[in-house]
Design a protein around this motif. Structure first.
Motif, PDB file in Angstrom:
ATOM      1  N   ARG A 157     -45.759  25.283 -65.621  1.00  0.00           N
ATOM      2  CA  ARG A 157     -45.086  25.586 -64.352  1.00  0.00           C
ATOM      3  C   ARG A 157     -46.017  26.355 -63.407  1.00  0.00           C
ATOM      4  NH1 ARG A 157     -40.563  25.719 -61.596  1.00  0.00           N
ATOM      5  NH2 ARG A 157     -40.479  27.367 -60.043  1.00  0.00           N
ATOM      6  N   ARG A 158     -46.779  27.261 -63.971  1.00  0.00           N
ATOM      7  CA  ARG A 158     -47.698  28.030 -63.131  1.00  0.00           C
ATOM      8  C   ARG A 158     -48.793  27.135 -62.544  1.00  0.00           C
ATOM      9  NH1 ARG A 158     -50.281  32.882 -66.166  1.00  0.00           N
ATOM     10  NH2 ARG A 158     -48.091  33.513 -66.312  1.00  0.00           N
ATOM     11  N   GLN A 159     -49.332  26.264 -63.386  1.00  0.00           N
ATOM     12  CA  GLN A 159     -50.359  25.342 -62.903  1.00  0.00           C
ATOM     13  C   GLN A 159     -49.802  24.438 -61.803  1.00  0.00           C
ATOM     14  OE1 GLN A 159     -53.624  25.186 -64.397  1.00  0.00           O
ATOM     15  NE2 GLN A 159     -53.042  27.012 -65.529  1.00  0.00           N
ATOM     16  N   LEU A 160     -48.562  24.002 -62.002  1.00  0.00           N
ATOM     17  CA  LEU A 160     -47.936  23.148 -60.991  1.00  0.00           C
ATOM     18  C   LEU A 160     -47.740  23.922 -59.688  1.00  0.00           C
ATOM     19  CD1 LEU A 160     -46.966  20.269 -60.695  1.00  0.00           C
ATOM     20  CD2 LEU A 160     -44.716  20.948 -61.488  1.00  0.00           C
ATOM     21  N   ASP A 161     -47.458  25.200 -59.794  1.00  0.00           N
ATOM     22  CA  ASP A 161     -47.361  26.032 -58.592  1.00  0.00           C
ATOM     23  C   ASP A 161     -48.695  26.059 -57.845  1.00  0.00           C
ATOM     24  OD1 ASP A 161     -44.720  26.689 -58.652  1.00  0.00           O
ATOM     25  OD2 ASP A 161     -44.981  28.656 -59.576  1.00  0.00           O
ATOM     26  N   PHE A 162     -49.783  26.172 -58.583  1.00  0.00           N
ATOM     27  CA  PHE A 162     -51.105  26.135 -57.948  1.00  0.00           C
ATOM     28  C   PHE A 162     -51.261  24.837 -57.146  1.00  0.00           C
ATOM     29  CE2 PHE A 162     -52.946  28.772 -61.713  1.00  0.00           C
ATOM     30  CZ  PHE A 162     -52.374  29.917 -61.189  1.00  0.00           C
ATOM     31  N   ILE A 163     -50.910  23.729 -57.782  1.00  0.00           N
ATOM     32  CA  ILE A 163     -51.104  22.422 -57.149  1.00  0.00           C
ATOM     33  C   ILE A 163     -50.222  22.271 -55.920  1.00  0.00           C
ATOM     34  CG2 ILE A 163     -50.881  19.931 -57.500  1.00  0.00           C
ATOM     35  CD1 ILE A 163     -51.520  20.455 -60.476  1.00  0.00           C
ATOM     36  N   VAL A 164     -48.953  22.643 -56.067  1.00  0.00           N
ATOM     37  CA  VAL A 164     -48.035  22.538 -54.929  1.00  0.00           C
ATOM     38  C   VAL A 164     -48.490  23.461 -53.794  1.00  0.00           C
ATOM     39  CG1 VAL A 164     -45.681  23.004 -54.171  1.00  0.00           C
ATOM     40  CG2 VAL A 164     -46.069  21.792 -56.300  1.00  0.00           C
ATOM     41  N   GLY A 165     -48.984  24.632 -54.149  1.00  0.00           N
ATOM     42  CA  GLY A 165     -49.496  25.543 -53.126  1.00  0.00           C
ATOM     43  C   GLY A 165     -50.652  24.941 -52.373  1.00  0.00           C
ATOM     44  N   ALA A 166     -51.617  24.391 -53.113  1.00  0.00           N
ATOM     45  CA  ALA A 166     -52.764  23.761 -52.472  1.00  0.00           C
ATOM     46  C   ALA A 166     -52.319  22.594 -51.596  1.00  0.00           C
ATOM     47  CB  ALA A 166     -53.758  23.284 -53.538  1.00  0.00           C
ATOM     48  N   LEU A 167     -51.370  21.825 -52.084  1.00  0.00           N
ATOM     49  CA  LEU A 167     -50.895  20.664 -51.329  1.00  0.00           C
ATOM     50  C   LEU A 167     -50.161  21.097 -50.064  1.00  0.00           C
ATOM     51  CD1 LEU A 167     -50.308  17.650 -50.987  1.00  0.00           C
ATOM     52  CD2 LEU A 167     -48.335  17.936 -52.509  1.00  0.00           C
ATOM     53  N   THR A 168     -49.255  22.042 -50.201  1.00  0.00           N
ATOM     54  CA  THR A 168     -48.476  22.497 -49.047  1.00  0.00           C
ATOM     55  C   THR A 168     -49.392  23.064 -47.963  1.00  0.00           C
ATOM     56  OG1 THR A 168     -46.658  23.048 -50.533  1.00  0.00           O
ATOM     57  CG2 THR A 168     -46.579  23.969 -48.325  1.00  0.00           C
ATOM     58  N   TYR A 169     -50.306  23.915 -48.402  1.00  0.00           N
ATOM     59  CA  TYR A 169     -51.240  24.525 -47.456  1.00  0.00           C
ATOM     60  C   TYR A 169     -52.065  23.454 -46.754  1.00  0.00           C
ATOM     61  CZ  TYR A 169     -54.548  28.107 -45.831  1.00  0.00           C
ATOM     62  OH  TYR A 169     -55.305  28.944 -45.070  1.00  0.00           O
ATOM     63  N   THR A 170     -52.523  22.467 -47.528  1.00  0.00           N
ATOM     64  CA  THR A 170     -53.330  21.400 -46.943  1.00  0.00           C
ATOM     65  C   THR A 170     -52.523  20.561 -45.961  1.00  0.00           C
ATOM     66  OG1 THR A 170     -54.696  21.305 -48.930  1.00  0.00           O
ATOM     67  CG2 THR A 170     -54.756  19.396 -47.471  1.00  0.00           C
ATOM     68  N   MET A 171     -51.264  20.298 -46.306  1.00  0.00           N
ATOM     69  CA  MET A 171     -50.411  19.523 -45.402  1.00  0.00           C
ATOM     70  C   MET A 171     -50.269  20.227 -44.058  1.00  0.00           C
ATOM     71  SD  MET A 171     -47.382  18.297 -47.992  1.00  0.00           S
ATOM     72  CE  MET A 171     -46.405  17.349 -46.813  1.00  0.00           C
ATOM     73  N   ALA A 172     -50.191  21.537 -44.098  1.00  0.00           N
ATOM     74  CA  ALA A 172     -49.952  22.283 -42.866  1.00  0.00           C
ATOM     75  C   ALA A 172     -51.233  22.630 -42.126  1.00  0.00           C
ATOM     76  CB  ALA A 172     -49.175  23.563 -43.178  1.00  0.00           C
ATOM     77  N   GLU A 173     -52.307  22.919 -42.864  1.00  0.00           N
ATOM     78  CA  GLU A 173     -53.472  23.532 -42.225  1.00  0.00           C
ATOM     79  C   GLU A 173     -54.635  22.585 -41.984  1.00  0.00           C
ATOM     80  OE1 GLU A 173     -53.472  26.569 -41.035  1.00  0.00           O
ATOM     81  OE2 GLU A 173     -51.398  26.686 -41.687  1.00  0.00           O
ATOM     82  N   SER A 174     -54.778  21.611 -42.855  1.00  0.00           N
ATOM     83  CA  SER A 174     -55.965  20.777 -42.770  1.00  0.00           C
ATOM     84  C   SER A 174     -56.052  20.069 -41.417  1.00  0.00           C
ATOM     85  CB  SER A 174     -55.942  19.742 -43.883  1.00  0.00           C
ATOM     86  OG  SER A 174     -56.959  18.790 -43.673  1.00  0.00           O
ATOM     87  N   THR A 175     -57.260  19.982 -40.902  1.00  0.00           N
ATOM     88  CA  THR A 175     -57.446  19.353 -39.601  1.00  0.00           C
ATOM     89  C   THR A 175     -57.954  17.925 -39.715  1.00  0.00           C
ATOM     90  OG1 THR A 175     -59.644  20.306 -39.495  1.00  0.00           O
ATOM     91  CG2 THR A 175     -57.861  21.519 -38.411  1.00  0.00           C
ATOM     92  N   SER A 176     -58.604  17.620 -40.824  1.00  0.00           N
ATOM     93  CA  SER A 176     -59.072  16.251 -41.002  1.00  0.00           C
ATOM     94  C   SER A 176     -57.868  15.312 -41.070  1.00  0.00           C
ATOM     95  CB  SER A 176     -59.884  16.140 -42.291  1.00  0.00           C
ATOM     96  OG  SER A 176     -60.071  14.791 -42.623  1.00  0.00           O
ATOM     97  N   SER A 177     -58.074  14.084 -40.661  1.00  0.00           N
ATOM     98  CA  SER A 177     -56.950  13.154 -40.660  1.00  0.00           C
ATOM     99  C   SER A 177     -57.134  12.037 -41.671  1.00  0.00           C
ATOM    100  CB  SER A 177     -56.766  12.570 -39.261  1.00  0.00           C
ATOM    101  OG  SER A 177     -57.923  11.870 -38.883  1.00  0.00           O
ATOM    102  N   ASP A 178     -58.133  12.161 -42.516  1.00  0.00           N
ATOM    103  CA  ASP A 178     -58.348  11.124 -43.512  1.00  0.00           C
ATOM    104  C   ASP A 178     -57.531  11.451 -44.761  1.00  0.00           C
ATOM    105  OD1 ASP A 178     -59.185   9.291 -45.353  1.00  0.00           O
ATOM    106  OD2 ASP A 178     -61.269   9.332 -44.697  1.00  0.00           O
ATOM    107  N   ALA A 179     -56.314  10.949 -44.781  1.00  0.00           N
ATOM    108  CA  ALA A 179     -55.379  11.310 -45.838  1.00  0.00           C
ATOM    109  C   ALA A 179     -55.915  10.907 -47.209  1.00  0.00           C
ATOM    110  CB  ALA A 179     -54.018  10.654 -45.586  1.00  0.00           C
TER     111      ALA A 179
END
Lengths: 214, 214
Positions: A157-179
């Motif tokens: 569960r903790r590892q999955l939190d890491f992944i979801v955190g990285a994903l959520t942050y990237t969805m909101a913050e990343s500027t590149s558009s190459d999905a």
DNA sequence: GTCTATACAGTGATAGAC
DNA sequence: GTCTATCACTGTATAGAC
């Protein structure tokens, strides 16, 4: 000098406590000034706006956090020897989690709930969405456990939190558009992190020292 | 049937657009109903409250996203064969980034800025804090580059975003209070992810297929 | 300078007429 | 279902007291 702090500090303290308890949006300036035994207009006099007050509340804590991070990085870098990767990451991560999950006896007490209030616009919204899609995360946790056995439920569960955190942050913050490219990178990043958790740690969380890099 | 959608849908469309452009807090119900050519009270009649309207806007998109995720996971799991770890992670990650960073020609257009508005309480606050502590992240990026050469600047920045995302999310969401244990896990997770980025990818982002697990 | 009292335009919500 | 009128409350601005 008086026993009670200056108005400016009383406002900061009251604001931090109320923001953490009820969120920024739900807390009114009138609540804050009443709790601080100050006048409503004192907020605008000392800080300029509610927005600026919120910023000041964060700055007071984040200054200390980033100072601790840089001090730890300096220490790792002293003596002209380039530090190990793990030492750099520890300087970034350990002070942050000590601030939010560490001892609760000082000014860091509200940092964690403050982060909560910062991360989600409204607790109700976030809770509602989490509950609504919890079954999705449960299915993925189960699929990962099958593909990669050997992690305790708590650690998975903790590892999955890491992944979801990285994903959520990237969805909101990343500027590149190459999905596709970002997704490839994140999949690889997450898979390597997960595999390292299985191969290094004991199945149950017995104490250990980080020896993987030595 | 008429050419214009029902009031309820017009409100949803206008709300999504305005929320994405200006944030939840800054957008008033009067703006929304005016743009939707509806009456102010129609929002409370159809949704109950502004809070419930925000939830409805998210639900419309997140339902589609999680449906896409589960469909992809189903496909990977069909035929009784347990999918590879990477296939599971792709089902979780690829649809999400396609929604936020993919083609901009359909209803997903505002998903990314909606995520932004969701992630930070106020754009101004987030921008101010990022700028204020940018030098800290720059120092860490540099230290990581020294400890782990071989990543392009662009990819290093992306990997660092993954780590900061995992950290931020954990600071806000994690319920465990053992800071040291979480920090150890995250350090190890991040280090493994970073090392895999160096060892597998070409120095510049040439197209590749994920072969690490085959 | 520091603080107070007060006024103002705009907010989300609601009751009741149509 | 829709609309008008109205409510209590919000953040902000300012004039003036100490």
């Amino acid at each position: 000098m008086t026993a009670t702090p200056a108005t400016c500090d009383r406002i900061l303290d009251a604001a931090e406590r109320l923001f953490a308890e009820e969120g920024f949006y739900a807390t009114s300036l009138r609540q804050i000034t009443q709790a601080a035994e100050a006048n409503l207009a004192a907020v605008n006099y000392h800080f300029g706006s509610k927005q600026a007050l919120i910023l000041a509340v964060f700055r007071r804590r984040l200054d200390a956090l980033n100072k601790a991070r840089l001090a730890r990085l300096d220490q790792a870098q002293e003596g002209n020897a380039a530090p190990e990767l793990e030492d750099v990451l520890e300087a970034l991560i350990v002070p942050a989690l000590a601030f939010t999950h560490g001892s609760a006896d000082d000014g860091h007490r509200f940092m964690r709930i403050l982060m909560r209030a910062f991360a989600d616009r409204d607790d109700q919204l976030h809770r509602a969405l989490s509950a609504e899609y919890a079954h999705v995360m449960r299915r993925f946790a189960s699929a990962i456990a099958t593909a990669l056995p050997g992690l305790s439920e708590r650690r998975l569960r903790r590892q999955l939190d890491f992944i979801v955190g990285a994903l959520t942050y990237t969805m909101a913050e990343s500027t590149s558009s190459d999905a596709r490219e970002i997704a490839d990178d994140l999949v690889q990043f997450a898979a390597a992190g997960l595999r390292s958790a299985v191969s290094v740690r004991h199945p149950d969380g017995a104490p250990r020292t980080l020896e993987i890099h030595s």
